[in-house]
Design an enzyme around this catalytic site. Structure first.
Site, short mmCIF file in Angstrom:
data_model
loop_
_atom_site.label_atom_id
_atom_site.label_comp_id
_atom_site.label_asym_id
_atom_site.label_seq_id
_atom_site.Cartn_x
_atom_site.Cartn_y
_atom_site.Cartn_z
N HIS A 119 0.82 -1.21 0.00
CA HIS A 119 0.00 0.00 0.00
C HIS A 119 0.85 1.26 0.00
CE1 HIS A 119 0.79 0.75 4.33
NE2 HIS A 119 0.80 -0.56 4.41
N ASP A 120 0.37 2.25 -0.74
CA ASP A 120 0.95 3.61 -0.75
C ASP A 120 2.34 3.69 -1.37
OD1 ASP A 120 -1.24 5.03 0.85
OD2 ASP A 120 -0.62 3.48 2.27
N GLY A 137 5.06 -0.98 2.87
CA GLY A 137 4.20 0.16 2.60
C GLY A 137 4.96 1.47 2.51
#
Length: 256
Positions: A119-120, A137
């Site tokens: 994520h991200d 992340g």
């Protein structure tokens, strides 16, 4: 172009020539650009936008909910550019509201079997993740970076453009542009000279970057002292500025 066993949500938006293989599932809020091929047994969840001419091989999962325990089902996004290849078993997760709410992948990337983009993460163009390379992340990867097989990047680390990380590297700090690292923990092993030569860098620029590398990583100067010397160099190339910026922007400390 779409196999009868594939499940396509009515809210998905696929270009007319997109191919979808058997038993694949395309969710709502997914947009896939022209010329793309989604192989068999692939899951694409949204909100996800994929550009043109992407290819996704079997058993890959693109745009799934992230594995962050703070995630509560918010409508975060995944944005993918053009001409990427996602090989077997690759996983790419959407962002979180604790960051910008989006995971971004540029164009021209190759994600080999079982690579993971968390994520991200923000990835530039022409990035290569070899087999089972893993990003935590919030990792940022510059253009033309290569991560060797089984390498792992700790969350929030930045890897500078044209860096190369050897197989099995454990990366817990930022990596400057143009350098080679390997090991556990990762350590620098020189300028990625052959890599940038193959990308068309002229010899005077390669030599300029090699001198800068030695100044920062192999002299007895502190980082502040080395940066001061580099800043004073007249007629330096734009690529040396990229190297300097990657040093100055480090927030997790540099891999040395």
């Amino acid at each position: 172009m779409i196999h009868p066993s594939a499940i396509i949500d009515p809210a998905a938006r696929l270009a007319d020539d997109v191919e979808v293989g058997p038993f694949s599932v395309i969710g709502a809020d997914v947009e896939i650009g022209a010329g793309s091929v989604i192989g068999p047994h692939v899951v694409v969840r949204g909100p996800t936008t994929m550009g043109r001419n992407n290819r996704v091989y079997q058993f890959a999962t693109i745009g799934e909910d992230c594995q962050d325990k703070k995630y509560r089902g918010e409508a975060t996004r995944l944005e993918i550019g053009d001409n990427n290849v996602f090989r077997e078993g690759v996983t790419v997760h959407r962002g979180t509201v604790q960051d910008q709410g989006v995971t971004r992948i540029g164009s021209g990337g190759l994600f080999m079997a079982y690579a993971h983009v968390a994520h991200d993460c923000v990835l530039g163009d022409n990035v290569i993740l070899a087999n089972q390379a893993t990003l935590g992340g919030h990792v940022h990867i510059g253009d033309n970076v290569i991560l060797g097989g089984l390498s792992a990047v700790h969350q929030f680390c930045h890897v500078g453009t044209y860096a190369m990380c050897g197989g099995g590297s454990i990366i817990t700090k930022d990596i400057a542009a143009f350098v080679m690292v390997t090991g556990n923990p990762a350590a620098t092993h020189g300028l990625n000279a052959e890599g940038i030569k193959r990308r068309g860098f002229e010899s005077d620029v390669v030599n300029e970057l090699r001198r800068a590398y030695k100044l920062v990583f192999r002299s007895q100067r502190t980082l502040a002292q080395a940066l001061e010397e580099l800043d004073q160099q007249a007629n330096r190339s734009a690529w040396l500025d990229v190297f300097i910026d990657s040093l100055r922007s480090s927030s997790r400390g540099l891999t040395r």
